[in-house]
Design a protein around this motif. Structure first.
Motif, PDB file in Angstrom:
ATOM      1  N   ARG A   1      52.711  67.766  51.748  1.00 46.26           N
ATOM      2  CA  ARG A   1      53.277  66.365  51.760  1.00 46.26           C
ATOM      3  C   ARG A   1      52.304  65.339  51.656  1.00 46.26           C
ATOM      4  N   SER A   2      51.102  65.989  51.702  1.00 46.22           N
ATOM      5  CA  SER A   2      49.731  65.181  51.730  1.00 46.22           C
ATOM      6  C   SER A   2      49.874  64.230  50.446  1.00 46.22           C
TER       7      SER A   2
ATOM      8  N   GLU B   1      49.753  77.639  49.218  1.00 43.97           N
ATOM      9  CA  GLU B   1      50.953  77.083  49.287  1.00 43.97           C
ATOM     10  C   GLU B   1      51.102  75.770  48.408  1.00 43.97           C
ATOM     11  N   VAL B   2      49.817  74.938  48.767  1.00 51.48           N
ATOM     12  CA  VAL B   2      49.611  73.735  48.332  1.00 51.48           C
ATOM     13  C   VAL B   2      49.598  73.846  46.925  1.00 51.48           C
TER      14      VAL B   2
ATOM     15  N   LEU C   1      43.175  72.039  52.472  1.00 52.81           N
ATOM     16  CA  LEU C   1      44.303  71.022  52.540  1.00 52.81           C
ATOM     17  C   LEU C   1      45.487  72.055  52.586  1.00 52.81           C
ATOM     18  N   THR C   2      46.227  71.953  53.746  1.00 54.23           N
ATOM     19  CA  THR C   2      47.371  72.698  53.648  1.00 54.23           C
ATOM     20  C   THR C   2      48.874  72.123  53.825  1.00 54.23           C
ATOM     21  N   ASN C   3      48.919  70.665  53.673  1.00 51.56           N
ATOM     22  CA  ASN C   3      50.114  69.881  53.732  1.00 51.56           C
ATOM     23  C   ASN C   3      50.743  69.653  52.295  1.00 51.56           C
TER      24      ASN C   3
ATOM     25  N   SER D   1      45.363  75.290  50.205  1.00 53.19           N
ATOM     26  CA  SER D   1      46.124  76.782  50.410  1.00 53.19           C
ATOM     27  C   SER D   1      46.977  77.068  49.230  1.00 53.19           C
TER      28      SER D   1
END
Lengths: 276, 276
Positions: free
Chosen positions: A11-12, A84-85, A7-9, A82
């Motif tokens: 905003r998920s 970032e997440v 999962l890289t988003n 990720s």
């Protein structure tokens, strides 16, 4: 053992749902909180039935494979994310790559403190979450039967408190949001002596026979305990200052009190006999 | 008692000279450091010959008039500054309006730890300045004769350490930058037993007779003490964990050790007789 694509988003929806647990209002709505880092997550997973979702980076998955595997065996959904997440979710500057969404673990006061209780820590006006977590961890180490957070203390599910607690939130019964009067009445009914730790105490730790089941009340970092709480206690006790310091900090004073009680009770057959 | 016009320029040379003491290199060049807040500043002024300059806001001057007056009586230059200048100088988010430039206060190891010493805290690998300051304050409260910072520990003049120390830096002799081997050799020559506090200890605090003059060595927050330091000690001692916590945090463990020693020595006539 794969857990789907990374999962890289940030905003998920799942990331957003977890992230807002940093705020107390959302924690209370969802009756859930975040545990961060391998130590707390390991303990949460070990408790069983507590972790509802786990986020993990590839690096942490490699480093803490046993924790992730135990979670998967327990049927916990594990999401690869990720860096970032993880940075978005974590509340620390250098996240350790492992984060669990946990169900609330507190229990009612009467369940936390039962008839066999010998040592209880009550946080009556503790406002700093780091201090509260440290006292929780120390109470756990000292073998306390329970920790009580009154309604005037910090939320134990605050991220800083969970981190400073180093997993102890998952080790011993914790009651929260209790009125201090009700807490003291219950302790006393349970057979515990109630000692308030405060620099204003006339008795010092050296004067008091600690070989009896005891509930310690700890107050605010800056101003100690208010008079109405002091009046509730059987005795107000201060840690003796042998040198020139004006006082001890809250977590330090609590450690000295809790260990003094634990050691005195171990040395006292009567207290041992009354134990569970 | 007026102290000239209020200094409002954050670029004034005196402000800049004080501000750079937030950095260790400048502290070492000037052999000076900053003490912030009423508690630390009061203790620094009381010690005499330590404060070389004081910055104060109008509000703090009114609130802490006795500290400011004592400084003026002692011939300390007191500068009135605006809130903006104080915010520039202070290292806290909500400055308390009082800040002192202080001369280094440490002393050589041989002066800090003399023949009458009964209780000494040695910080061997303590890296977090807040922890180091808390241990310093606790050692002061427990009546320690001295605190030693080895060359592998944090700088005790770091602002966070000074603040967590709550004035204790001005209460008892502090030696700094000492090699741990030299420190241990000196303690032993002085007649102190050397105990290393470490979770890896085979003996627990309950097993050791603490009624003797003792130097405690405290290690790193995360990984304790390295093997070569453990090997230097007469005994490696752990705080017993009666519950399920994996460990105690450094400052908490140090508090339990230092108070256990202080109380055992008070109960032991031999240790009192050997004291100063």
């Amino acid at each position: 053992m794969a857990a789907g694509p990374e999962l890289t988003n940030i905003r998920s929806p799942r990331v957003k749902a977890a992230r807002r647990l940093a705020k107390r209002a959302f924690r209370e709505r969802d009756r859930a909180f975040l545990a961060e880092g391998p130590q707390a997550v390991r303990e949460a997973v070990a408790l069983g039935g507590v972790v509802t979702e786990m986020f993990v980076t590839a690096e942490a998955r490699a480093r803490h494979a046993e924790i992730v595997e135990q979670a998967i065996r327990a049927g916990v959904p594990v999401l690869s994310v990720s860096g970032e997440v993880m940075a978005e979710l974590a509340q620390t500057v250098t996240p350790q790559g492992l984060l669990a969404v946990c169900r609330f673990v507190h229990v009612p006061l009467t369940e936390a403190v039962g008839p066999g209780a010998r040592l209880v820590a009550v946080m009556a006006h503790v406002r700093d979450p780091g201090n509260a977590g440290t006292v929780l961890r120390t109470a756990d180490a000292a073998g306390a039967d329970a920790v009580v957070f009154t309604d005037a203390s910090v939320d134990p599910y605050n991220g800083k408190c969970v981190r400073a607690g180093a997993g102890s939130l998952f080790h011993l019964p914790v009651a929260i949001g209790v009125n201090v009067r009700d807490a003291v009445a219950h302790m006393r009914a349970t057979g515990l002596r109630v000692l308030a730790a405060d620099g204003a105490g006339t008795a010092t730790l050296d004067d008091v026979d600690l070989g009896h089941p005891t509930a310690w009340i700890f107050g605010n970092e800056a101003w100690g305990l208010p008079d109405d709480v002091l009046a509730l206690a059987d005795e107000v006790v201060r840690v003796p200052i042998y040198g020139r310091a004006e006082s001890l900090n809250l977590a330090t004073a609590a450690a000295v009190c809790l260990y003094a009680s634990a050691q005195a009770m171990r040395a006292s057959p009567r207290a041992v006999a009354s134990g569970g």
